[in-house]
Structures are given as C-alpha cells and as structure tokens.
Design a protein around this motif. Structure first.
Motif, PDB file in Angstrom:
ATOM      1  N   LYS A   1       0.827  -1.212   0.000  1.00 48.95           N
ATOM      2  CA  LYS A   1       0.000   0.000   0.000  1.00 48.95           C
ATOM      3  C   LYS A   1       0.858   1.259   0.000  1.00 48.95           C
ATOM      4  N   TYR A   2       2.006   1.223   0.691  1.00 50.46           N
ATOM      5  CA  TYR A   2       2.898   2.383   0.667  1.00 50.46           C
ATOM      6  C   TYR A   2       3.616   2.489  -0.671  1.00 50.46           C
ATOM      7  N   LEU A   3       3.889   1.333  -1.289  1.00 50.35           N
ATOM      8  CA  LEU A   3       4.604   1.336  -2.566  1.00 50.35           C
ATOM      9  C   LEU A   3       3.748   1.947  -3.674  1.00 50.35           C
ATOM     10  N   PHE A   4       2.426   1.667  -3.668  1.00 50.03           N
ATOM     11  CA  PHE A   4       1.546   2.161  -4.717  1.00 50.03           C
ATOM     12  C   PHE A   4       0.765   3.398  -4.291  1.00 50.03           C
ATOM     13  N   GLY A   5       0.845   3.774  -3.037  1.00 48.08           N
ATOM     14  CA  GLY A   5       0.117   4.946  -2.581  1.00 48.08           C
ATOM     15  C   GLY A   5      -1.379   4.757  -2.569  1.00 48.08           C
ATOM     16  N   ILE A   6      -1.862   3.579  -2.175  1.00 47.37           N
ATOM     17  CA  ILE A   6      -3.291   3.289  -2.143  1.00 47.37           C
ATOM     18  C   ILE A   6      -3.679   2.888  -0.724  1.00 47.37           C
ATOM     19  N   ASN A   7      -4.982   2.814  -0.479  1.00 47.60           N
ATOM     20  CA  ASN A   7      -5.493   2.478   0.850  1.00 47.60           C
ATOM     21  C   ASN A   7      -6.488   1.322   0.748  1.00 47.60           C
ATOM     22  N   PRO A   8      -5.982   0.074   0.707  1.00 47.63           N
ATOM     23  CA  PRO A   8      -6.912  -1.063   0.640  1.00 47.63           C
ATOM     24  C   PRO A   8      -7.580  -1.307   1.993  1.00 47.63           C
ATOM     25  N   LYS A   9      -8.606  -2.123   1.964  1.00 48.60           N
ATOM     26  CA  LYS A   9      -9.271  -2.486   3.211  1.00 48.60           C
ATOM     27  C   LYS A   9      -8.366  -3.372   4.048  1.00 48.60           C
ATOM     28  N   ARG A  10      -8.586  -3.365   5.364  1.00 48.51           N
ATOM     29  CA  ARG A  10      -7.799  -4.178   6.286  1.00 48.51           C
ATOM     30  C   ARG A  10      -8.598  -5.425   6.657  1.00 48.51           C
ATOM     31  N   PHE A  11      -7.905  -6.543   6.656  1.00 49.42           N
ATOM     32  CA  PHE A  11      -8.514  -7.818   7.032  1.00 49.42           C
ATOM     33  C   PHE A  11      -7.642  -8.470   8.098  1.00 49.42           C
ATOM     34  N   SER A  12      -8.243  -9.329   8.887  1.00 50.54           N
ATOM     35  CA  SER A  12      -7.503 -10.061   9.904  1.00 50.54           C
ATOM     36  C   SER A  12      -8.044 -11.480   9.976  1.00 50.54           C
ATOM     37  N   GLY A  13      -7.272 -12.365  10.593  1.00 53.15           N
ATOM     38  CA  GLY A  13      -7.676 -13.750  10.720  1.00 53.15           C
ATOM     39  C   GLY A  13      -7.182 -14.605   9.571  1.00 53.15           C
ATOM     40  N   PRO A  14      -7.577 -15.868   9.529  1.00 51.83           N
ATOM     41  CA  PRO A  14      -7.157 -16.763   8.448  1.00 51.83           C
ATOM     42  C   PRO A  14      -7.564 -16.244   7.073  1.00 51.83           C
ATOM     43  N   MET A  15      -6.696 -16.476   6.100  1.00 48.86           N
ATOM     44  CA  MET A  15      -6.898 -16.073   4.700  1.00 48.86           C
ATOM     45  C   MET A  15      -6.910 -14.562   4.521  1.00 48.86           C
ATOM     46  N   SER A  16      -6.455 -13.810   5.524  1.00 50.52           N
ATOM     47  CA  SER A  16      -6.482 -12.351   5.409  1.00 50.52           C
ATOM     48  C   SER A  16      -5.573 -11.860   4.290  1.00 50.52           C
ATOM     49  N   GLN A  17      -4.429 -12.536   4.095  1.00 54.20           N
ATOM     50  CA  GLN A  17      -3.509 -12.091   3.048  1.00 54.20           C
ATOM     51  C   GLN A  17      -4.117 -12.240   1.659  1.00 54.20           C
ATOM     52  N   VAL A  18      -4.897 -13.280   1.468  1.00 53.41           N
ATOM     53  CA  VAL A  18      -5.556 -13.477   0.176  1.00 53.41           C
ATOM     54  C   VAL A  18      -6.573 -12.367  -0.060  1.00 53.41           C
TER      55      VAL A  18
END
Length: 780
Positions: free
Chosen positions: A233-250
C-alpha cells in the motif's frame, strides 16, 4: 576367564574373552548398586548454602557484564567495536523507522525500540556479535495485533462544515488511533517479556528445540510474505481495506488488485527509484565486500536524499505523497502499559516470545560456534525478556536479533557487546537532535528499505531443492509451515506448524524401519541382510532390530513386524501344535482301546489241544493288516508325532513290533511334514537387538513379555541384546525378569547372544569366507 584387547600398529584389534550375559557383565564390570551422586537432601542443603564464591558465580551468571567488562582490552577491541557500533547505529535509523510502519506505529517508536532494549542487552546478554532491535517478522506480528484490536474503522471522525459532531464520515483520527495502538504494542511487549523472563528463570530455554531449523526458516519465509503484502500500500500509494484472521492475506491481495487503478503515480515513481538505487548499491557492496573497508550505508543515504528532495520539492502538498509526519524530539518518560489488554493479547504474546527467542538463540549460537565462545541459552532468554519488559515501560515494541545488522556488526570488526552500546548512542543522538529532520521523509522510501532487507528471507526458498535432495520430511515441514503461516496468519500458523512438526516425529517413531541382521564373517558385526551382501544369516537364529525405540505407539507393530520378517506365524503354529497334540491324544486313546480289546480276545479265544499244548486262535476277520515294514511304521509315527520344533516327542514313539492301525496314516504323515516346514523347524532362537531403545514404557514391557511367552510356547527362546543401562533398570523395575524370563537371557552385545545360542545347541559359527581382506576369525 581370560580377556584382553590388543591394538597392533597394523590397525587391527582382537578380543579374547568369554561370553558375557548381563549377570556376568555386572560382575566383571562391577556395577554400582548404590545411588549415584549425593542424595536429594544433600543437594538441597548445598544449594541453600551461601558463600562468597557462590555469590560471585551467581552474580556473573545473571549479570554477564561483570565478567567481561572489567577485562575489556581497549587496544585490541576498541577500534573494531567503535567502527562496528557506528555502522550498526547508522543501519538502526532507517530500519527502526521502516519496521515501525510494519508494526502499525509511528516511525519514532522504532527509534525508541532501537535504543532502550539495546542497552539492556548490553548488560545482560552473552552473545558478542548479535544486534538486538527491530526485526521484520516480530514487527509484522505486532502490527497484526494492533490492526486487529484497533482498526481504522473504530477511529473515523464524524465532522461537518461547522465542526459539529454530526454529518458525513470524515478522515481517520490518526492521533487517537496511533495512541491506542502504542498501548497495545507496549502491553504485548511487556507480556511477551514476562513470558521470556519466567521461562528463563525456570531454565526452560530448551523449549526452542521444538522449533526445528526447517520450521523456523519456513515460518520466517511465510512471515516475509506478510511483510511484503503489508508494504504494498505504501509502494503504490493506495489504501486497501484491512482484514484479519485466516486467509487475510488473500483478501488483502484481492482488494489491492481492485485498488490498483487508483495508484498514486508519483509515489510509485519514488518507490521504484529508491528500490533500484538500493538494490544496485547493495549488490556492489556484496561484490566488493573484501575491498571496501565499510559497506556503503545506502539506506541512510537514500533516506537523507529522499528527505531533502521531499522537503524542497514539497512532494506532500503537490503530489500527495504520504510522508512520515511529526517526529517528537527527546525521550518519553516511562509509563505502565495497559494491563487490561493482557487477556486479549496473551496468545500472540507467547507466540512472539517463542519466535523472538528462537531467532535470537539461533543467530547467537551460530556466531558463538564461529568465534569460539559459549552462549548461555537460558541467560539469553532472560536477557531478551528483560529487553522487552523494560522496553514495554518506555513505549518500545518487541525486539529480537536482526540477521542483517548482526552480519554488519561482525564483518566490520565488532568483538564485544560494546559495539551494541555505541550503536545505541548513535540512535540516542538522532532521537534527541535529528529526529525532526526526517518529518518530510516519504513512507514509500521506508517501504522500499523493508523490501530490500527481505532479500535474505526470500533466498530461503532455495531450501526447497536442497531439502528435496537431503530430507523430504524436513521439506514437508518447511512447506507446510510456510503455507500455514501465509494462510492462517502468524499466530495460528506457528501453532499449526509446531503441531505438524511434532506429528512428523510421532509418525517417524510409530512407523520405523525393521531389519533382519546377519553376521559379517570374520567380525563381530551384524548388519542388515537386505543392504549388505556379506551379512549372512546364521542358521537357527533370527536377529531382529527396529530403527526406533519401542513404546506404546509402535509396540504392536513391533510384534507384527517380527513375525512378518522372521516368517514365523505364532498363532498358526500354536493352532497346529494344539491340533497335533489332540491327534496324538486321540491316537493314544485308540491304541489303548485296541490293545485292551486285543487282550480280551486273546484271553477268550484260547483252546486246549488234545496233547495239552495251548495255541492262540486268530480269526481271519480279526487279523491286523500291516502296511509296510515295521521300520516303515516307526518312521511314519515319527513324522506324525513331531513337535512344533521338528523334534520327535519320545513320549509317543512306538516300540518295535507294536501293532498300529493304518487308519489316516498317510494323512498324518503329510500334515506332519507340512507342520515341520511351516514352523521353520531350523529356528530355535530369536535375538532382539534393543540398542536403539532409549526407554521402555509399560506397553513395551508387556509386548516384550508376550513375545518371550508366545515364542516359548513353540519351543523358541527369545534373547535381548544391546540394552542400555537405563532400559535395563526400567525392565527390572517393571518386573520383566522372572523364572520364565531370567536375566541371563540379556546380553551386552548381539555377538555374545549368538555365541551363547550356538554354544547351547552344541554348534559353531557357520563357515563363510572372511569379509575382510586381513586375517580374521571369531571363535566360541
């Protein structure tokens, strides 16, 4: 008994001694029967006794600085420690600020973390070359907890044009959010430090042994994936949603793809330029490491250059490039963390404590072995715990050892912990006087610093082809750990990885390899007959070995493998033996009945001739028809009445001239021969090699007892060989030895057991060509 060991200059050796069983060995070696070492009461009394030497040892063990600082040699170590400390301090500045973003904290807290814990480790640590401070894996673990407990959605400010508290949703209240995340980070840091100190005080440093090297490397590689995803997000200058828990990275990656059309192009350009410059210079540092007196501090140069360009180019206002923001000067006063957060972070705190210590001790022992000094694992656990405990009060987050900084500290001449103290002074000067100068630093530059320093972790993917060739079980642990860490998040991934690693150990002991051993002619060696051509089976003797210890999880399989490998089916033999015994009883009863009947007929059929001479009269219908000669009859009975071991049962041998019926004779002859073949009548002894057994639980004892009993019922004797002393004690305490299983069946080596079996049967070792080129021989 004459014994002797000779070691001629030819490199050969010979032994001349009698056969030793366990009883004879105890007598010859004079086994100690009393307790070893002082009694528990004496040990407690000695530990409670206080003296000046003991106090000195105690102080030196808990305060290692007292043992090495008074003997510090400035001329030998001063210059190297100074250069190394300055170099590491310069690296602390960019990495501290960059890794603070990973922890979802303002950059200045990364500088605090690079100062206080380093000073604490200077006093309590035992490794001379590690650099304690911020680290990517620990930072991302802290950040995941902060974002879970303090998401942006909880700090959205409702504002209107006139400043009232109602209206449309506004921006995130970053000040309130960051303040609460600092509380979370310090609370989890304090709790993880308490865990580490307590584990160190009870000498529980061995807990890290359950984290194997493939597990640690797979976990750090998976954590590096979390780091990369969090910095995109810092590299592209965007603000994606935040997720937590299993499969959060996907989910985060999917949302990043949706947000890519909104990329801030100036931010992306800054990121790519900084990334290219650092990669090129770091490669030059690697290529010319032997020619350069010091590696080029490219991270610091990039930070200074980017800050100057951002300040004079007004990048924040003109191109909306996100910058670090306000960095307060000076140190903050100590403050007690929020203890009410402990129940919410206890699981993550323990995971951070274990992972941080595993990374610290692995690097510490690596440098200790390389430079020839000892690293105390328990003291390292206490030292790292104190770093986190003290740091928690000074608004630091959890620390561990950094590989990149530790390599710089070693390669630039650092020889003691003084280098760490000097690096902390560099950070202190920056915090007090220079911190505010970095307020215009773009966050994208800090993200690129994180990317570049992950090179070592991503090179760990090269472990896959190496482990494929060397050990596929370790490869499976590596892959499963990495996948679990990526998909299940850092805390659940660690727990699942440890559980899977322990399961592989259980499965490997539960499903060991089983071998039949053969004698290597001319030696006392017994090797696997399937692997070694010269390993010859000894007629009449089966030697069986398991590759793992025998315990409750594999005891039943041990019994089954013994029968399968030896080709001896106990149940079948017992049924055949009972069947033969029943037939013998029926035959004996029939013979007795026939003899009684014949006697009655003879007594009733006597007639007196005219001349007074008595003659026995036989009717044709009552005559006995013989099949074959008298010798053939004896031979037939001898086979039919064979016992399970192929020996003739003398109690049922027929005398010459005894009349035997021919009913079913051919059938009994055929069954007797088949029983003789199936029982393996040449087998008379079973030797169990227990040299691989490290302990014997109650299930193993019961299994060994049953093996001795069942094989004994088919006239085979079971012997034990190669038991360790601790296993012999457990056999004695478990009541294994008895009148039916005497201790004389236990031998210190397989060769002793084999010679005893052959001697008992009146035989000698079979004659084979010697497997060695030299003259050799083994005799009873």
């Amino acid at each position: 008994m004459r014994m002797g060991v000779y070691e001629p200059k030819t490199g050969e050796f010979s032994v001349d001694r009698g056969i030793l069983d366990e009883l004879r060995l105890d007598e010859v070696a004079r086994k100690r029967t009393g307790p070893r070492g002082p009694a528990l009461k004496e040990r407690l009394r000695e530990s409670a006794r206080c003296s000046l030497p003991k106090l000195k040892v105690w102080l030196f063990s808990w305060l290692p600085i007292l043992s090495w600082l008074p003997r510090y040699k400035i001329r030998e170590n001063g210059l190297g420690d100074l250069i190394s400390g300055v170099s590491v301090g310069i690296m602390h500045l960019p990495q501290g600020m960059a890794y603070a973003l990973l922890a979802s904290l303002p950059p200045v807290y990364g500088l605090y973390t690079s100062f206080y814990p380093v000073l604490v480790y200077f006093i309590f640590g035992t490794s001379r070359h590690v650099s304690v401070g911020t680290f990517a894996v620990i930072s991302i673990m802290i950040g995941s907890v902060c974002e879970r407990l303090a998401p942006d959605a909880n700090f959205m400010a409702n504002i209107t044009s006139n400043g009232s508290a109602v209206g449309e949703m506004g921006e995130v209240d970053k000040a309130a959010r960051d303040a609460y995340r600092v509380q979370i980070a310090t609370s989890i840091t304090l709790l993880s430090g308490i865990f580490q100190v307590l584990l160190g005080l009870v000498r529980f440093g061995f807990v890290v042994t359950y984290l194997s090297e493939p597990l640690v490397r797979g976990y750090t590689t998976g954590a590096a994936t979390h780091v990369v995803v969090s910095q995109l997000k810092y590299l592209f200058g965007i603000n994606p949603k935040r997720f937590s828990g299993p499969m959060s990275q996907v989910y985060i990656l999917i949302d990043l793809c949706y947000e890519l059309p909104g990329t801030n192009i100036p931010t992306l350009v800054v990121s790519l330029v900084a990334l290219a410059v650092m990669i090129i210079v770091k490669e030059l540092n690697a290529c010319y490491s032997k020619k350069l007196p010091l590696p080029i501090p490219i991270e610091l140069i990039v930070i200074i250059g980017a800050t100057v360009i951002s300040y004079y180019g007004n990048l924040n206002q003109m191109y909306e490039i996100d910058v670090v923001g306000v960095i307060p000067s000076g140190l903050v006063p100590p403050r007690v963390p929020d203890l009410s957060l402990f129940p919410s972070v206890v699981g993550e705190a323990f995971a951070i404590a274990v992972v941080g210590y595993a990374i610290n001790i692995s690097l510490g022992k690596t440098f200790g072995l390389k430079h020839g000094y000892k690293v105390d694992s328990n003291q390292e656990l206490v030292a790292l715990g104190l770093c986190n405990t003290v740091g928690g009060f000074f608004q630091c987050y959890s620390v561990t050892t950094s590989l990149s900084r530790s390599l710089i500290q070693e390669s630039t001449g650092g020889k003691t912990q003084v280098a760490g103290a000097i690096s902390a002074l560099i950070v202190l000067v920056t915090v007090l006087k220079l911190g505010s100068l970095f307020e215009e630093l773009p966050k994208a530059v800090l993200a690129t610093i994180v990317f570049v320093n992950l090179k070592g972790m991503f090179k760990q993917y090269m472990d896959i082809p190496m482990l494929w060739k060397s050990n596929k079980v370790d490869l499976l642990i590596w892959v499963v750990t990495c996948i679990c860490t990526v998909l299940l998040n850092l805390d659940l991934g660690l727990a699942a990885s440890i559980a899977f690693s322990l399961l592989t150990v259980i499965f490997r002991t539960q499903l060991p390899k089983y071998y039949l051993l053969g004698w290597v002619p001319g030696t006392e060696l017994y090797l696997d007959t399937e692997t070694y051509e010269e390993a010859k089976e000894i007629p009449g003797i089966t030697i069986f070995r398991s590759s793992a210890t025998v315990y409750y999880a594999n005891a039943e399989m041990y019994r089954d493998a013994l029968e399968d490998k030896s080709g001896i089916n106990i149940n079948k033999l017992l049924k055949q033996k009972k069947k033969q015994a029943a037939k013998q009883q029926r035959l004996q009863a029939k013979e007795e009945k026939r003899a009684q009947k014949q006697k009655t007929k003879e007594n009733g059929a006597v007639s007196v001739a005219a001349n007074g001479t008595a003659h026995p009269v036989h009717k044709e219908t009552d005559s006995v028809h013989w099949r074959g000669s008298n010798a053939d009859l004896q031979k037939g009975n001898g086979v039919a009445l064979h016992s399970a071991n192929g020996c003739v049962n003398k109690g049922f041998e027929q005398e010459s001239g005894t009349h035997t019926c021919d009913v079913g004779h051919d059938t009994m002859l055929e069954e007797g021969r088949s029983a003789e073949v199936s029982s393996g009548s040449c087998k008379h002894s079973i030797i169990l090699d227990l040299s691989t057994v490290g302990f014997a639980d109650t299930v193993a004892l019961k299994t060994l007892k049953n093996i001795c009993r069942d094989f004994g019922e088919v006239d085979m004797t079971v012997y034990l060989a190669g038991c360790q002393v601790c296993v012999v004690r457990q056999l004695e305490r478990g009541g294994f030895f008895s009148a039916s299983i005497p201790k004389s069946r236990l031998f210190p080596s397989i060769h002793d057991a084999v010679l005893h079996c052959l001697n008992h049967m009146g035989k000698d070792l079979p004659s084979y060509d010697c497997a060695l080129e030299m003259a050799c021989g083994t005799q009873l």
